[in-house]
Design a protein around this motif. Structure first.
Motif, short mmCIF file in Angstrom:
data_model
loop_
_atom_site.label_atom_id
_atom_site.label_comp_id
_atom_site.label_asym_id
_atom_site.label_seq_id
_atom_site.Cartn_x
_atom_site.Cartn_y
_atom_site.Cartn_z
N THR A 1 0.83 -1.20 0.00
CA THR A 1 0.00 0.00 0.00
C THR A 1 0.87 1.25 0.00
O THR A 1 2.09 1.19 0.24
N VAL A 2 0.21 2.40 -0.21
CA VAL A 2 0.92 3.68 -0.13
C VAL A 2 1.48 3.86 1.28
O VAL A 2 2.62 4.32 1.45
N ALA A 3 0.72 3.48 2.28
CA ALA A 3 1.17 3.60 3.67
C ALA A 3 2.42 2.74 3.91
O ALA A 3 3.33 3.15 4.65
N ASP A 4 2.46 1.56 3.29
CA ASP A 4 3.64 0.70 3.43
C ASP A 4 4.88 1.41 2.88
O ASP A 4 5.95 1.38 3.49
N VAL A 5 4.73 2.02 1.70
CA VAL A 5 5.87 2.71 1.07
C VAL A 5 6.32 3.88 1.95
O VAL A 5 7.51 4.07 2.20
N ALA A 6 5.36 4.67 2.41
CA ALA A 6 5.70 5.82 3.26
C ALA A 6 6.40 5.37 4.54
O ALA A 6 7.39 5.97 4.97
N SER A 7 5.90 4.31 5.17
CA SER A 7 6.48 3.82 6.41
C SER A 7 7.89 3.30 6.17
O SER A 7 8.81 3.58 6.95
N MET A 8 8.06 2.53 5.12
CA MET A 8 9.37 1.96 4.83
C MET A 8 10.40 3.04 4.56
O MET A 8 11.51 3.03 5.11
N LEU A 9 10.05 4.02 3.72
CA LEU A 9 10.99 5.09 3.40
C LEU A 9 11.25 5.98 4.62
O LEU A 9 12.35 6.49 4.81
N GLY A 10 10.23 6.16 5.44
CA GLY A 10 10.41 6.96 6.64
C GLY A 10 11.36 6.33 7.62
O GLY A 10 12.08 7.02 8.35
N ASP A 11 11.37 4.99 7.67
CA ASP A 11 12.25 4.29 8.60
C ASP A 11 13.64 4.05 8.04
O ASP A 11 14.58 3.73 8.79
N LEU A 12 13.77 4.17 6.72
CA LEU A 12 15.04 3.81 6.07
C LEU A 12 16.12 4.83 6.42
O LEU A 12 15.94 6.03 6.32
N THR A 13 17.26 4.35 6.82
CA THR A 13 18.40 5.21 7.11
C THR A 13 19.31 5.23 5.90
O THR A 13 19.71 4.19 5.40
N CYS A 14 19.63 6.44 5.43
CA CYS A 14 20.50 6.59 4.28
C CYS A 14 21.90 6.94 4.76
O CYS A 14 22.08 7.93 5.45
N PHE A 15 22.89 6.15 4.41
CA PHE A 15 24.26 6.41 4.81
C PHE A 15 24.84 7.47 3.89
O PHE A 15 25.23 7.19 2.77
N ALA A 16 24.85 8.70 4.33
CA ALA A 16 25.24 9.80 3.47
C ALA A 16 26.57 10.40 3.88
O ALA A 16 26.93 11.47 3.41
N GLY A 17 27.31 9.77 4.75
CA GLY A 17 28.59 10.34 5.15
C GLY A 17 29.06 9.72 6.44
O GLY A 17 28.71 8.59 6.78
#
Length: 466
Positions: A430-446
């Motif tokens: 669902t859209v909520a699944d995508v939003a939740s997953m991206l919200g929790d995802l940590t991006c290693f940016a440095g």
């Protein structure tokens, strides 16, 4: 000319099965309609191919017309060989092209433009000559590709064809090439040369037809020629492979394939759009996690990858419904992806909030298409698919901004998408699944972890958490 026995795909076929014959254009088109089989590609010749053909024809005509001996005795002039074509003939007045569609369509459009010119010049003899190779009965065109008929009718009547959303890329291309032919003829030939050029074209330009025994035999020849000659694109050969396994559903599959192409070419004529979309779809939904070789093969030779991974894809021989479903999912995904594709081309002003899609495209992050298609399920509702695409594009846009702000390379976008996003997005329903997953995802940016919050979705509103 009589054909000799040839070897085709492991079986020797006799001289009574394959025959060859030379035709000038008068003989080629008179009282015969040419059609194409389902496995044939669309009309794809571009400006360069048509320009080269017309220039060669006009140069050859000028060489002929400059010799007074040939002008007195035209039948002694050298013939211009335009190459071979392959066909099968189910009935006396109907031939199916196996190979040669691009030249046939171009010659047909050239004849239509010459007839318009002759009509304007008041040359009934030339008009009559051209009528015989343009139509079999005054109504149906000799090159009877139904999709082209509206364009051919407009050219025939000397009126402009208005391309629209429902037009295939092939139909648009026929119209574009007809305008090119009209312009180039005016540059290459003087008005007084019209009659003689038409006579030379119809009588001295020759093709050699190679006749297959039937449709199955023609298809084997088609595969042999194109597997070894690589003249068709990977997308053309993929379509051919799917059609050869769908049985009685070939008409349905062909129709849905054409609909998919139309979905991908609505906003701009782009011959590579289908290839990019299918590659992105396979990478997003079919490539095996952790298999870098899958990514390489899909990118370089997608049709071979599909054949070699038939079991993984569920494309089982003897199950034509599986092949049909594969194309149905492609079509449904193309329809859902269409707003995203449009957003990569121009900034919309209708409030669709897909600005970050364009930003990513302009920043060289075309790999976003793979992540978007990983999030979109073929059975999604259009609004849900667009929302998913917006979330994914916004996440990638923010990732890019953080890399730039921290003076880090952005070439790792491929790894971000294929290694991190795709496996996770495939599991979102669902859209909520995508939003939740991206919200929790940590991006290693440095040197420190930075968490991105895609819920903040202003056009350039980036927010760094923590």
């Amino acid at each position: 000319m009589t054909g000799y026995a040839r070897q085709v795909r492991g079986g020797c076929v006799g001289a009574d099965e394959i025959r060859s014959q030379g035709f000038n254009l008068n003989e080629l088109f008179r009282d015969v309609t040419y059609e194409i089989d389902y496995y044939q590609r669309d009309y794809t010749w571009g400006e360069e191919e048509v320009r080269t053909l017309l220039r060669d024809l006009c140069d050859s005509f000028r060489n002929w017309s400059g010799d007074s001996a040939y002008r007195r005795r035209p039948h002694t002039a050298p013939q211009y060989f335009l190459g071979p074509f392959v066909y099968h003939e189910p009935s006396r007045n109907c031939r199916y092209l196996v190979d040669g569609q691009q030249r046939f369509v171009t010659l047909h459009v050239l004849s239509l433009q010459l007839r318009l010119w002759a009509q304007e010049a008041g040359d009934p003899q030339t008009v009559d000559q051209l009528n015989r190779v343009i139509t079999t009965d005054g109504t149906h065109f000799c090159v009877g590709i139904t999709d082209h008929d509206p364009v051919l009718q407009a050219i025939s009547e000397g009126r402009k064809y208005e391309t629209g959303a429902g037009d295939s890329l092939s139909r648009r291309n026929v119209w574009a090439r007809s305008q090119q032919i009209e312009s180039q003829l005016a540059e290459e030939l003087d008005a007084e040369e019209l009659h003689h050029f038409t006579e030379w074209l119809l009588k001295r330009v020759v093709l050699v037809g190679i006749r297959a025994a039937g449709p199955d035999h023609g298809y084997r020849m088609f595969e042999t020629m194109n597997d070894r000659g690589a003249r068709l694109t990977a997308v053309d050969l993929l379509k051919s492979h799917l059609l050869s396994n769908v049985g009685v559903g070939e008409e349905q599959l062909n129709t849905q394939w054409q609909e998919m192409l139309r979905e991908l070419s609505t906003d701009r004529d782009d011959p590579q759009a289908a290839s990019r979309f299918i590659k992105a779809y396979l990478l997003a939904r079919c490539a095996r996690e952790g298999h870098a070789e899958d990514r390489r093969q899909i990118t370089t030779n997608l049709n071979v990858w599909v054949r070699h991974n038939a079991t993984h894809l569920g494309l089982t021989a003897g199950r034509p419904d599986h092949f049909l479903k594969f194309v149905q999912d492609l079509l449904k995904s193309a329809r859902l992806y269409r707003p995203i594709l449009a957003a990569t081309r121009t900034l919309k002003k209708d409030g669709d909030r897909l600005e970050t899609v364009l930003f990513n495209e302009r920043n060289g992050l075309g790999v976003q298409s793979v992540a978007v298609l990983a999030a979109i399920d073929p059975d999604d509702q259009p609004t849900d698919a667009k929302d998913k695409g917006r979330l994914v594009a916004s996440y990638i846009d923010r990732w890019y901004a953080l890399r730039i702000l921290q003076d880090l390379p952005v070439q790792s976008a491929d790894a971000l998408v294929h290694t991190e996003l795709v496996p996770l997005l495939r599991g979102c329903r669902t859209v909520a699944d995508v939003a939740s997953m991206l919200g929790d995802l940590t991006c290693f940016a440095g040197p420190r972890d930075v968490q991105l919050c895609p819920q903040r979705r202003g056009p350039r509103d980036r927010h760094v958490c923590g």
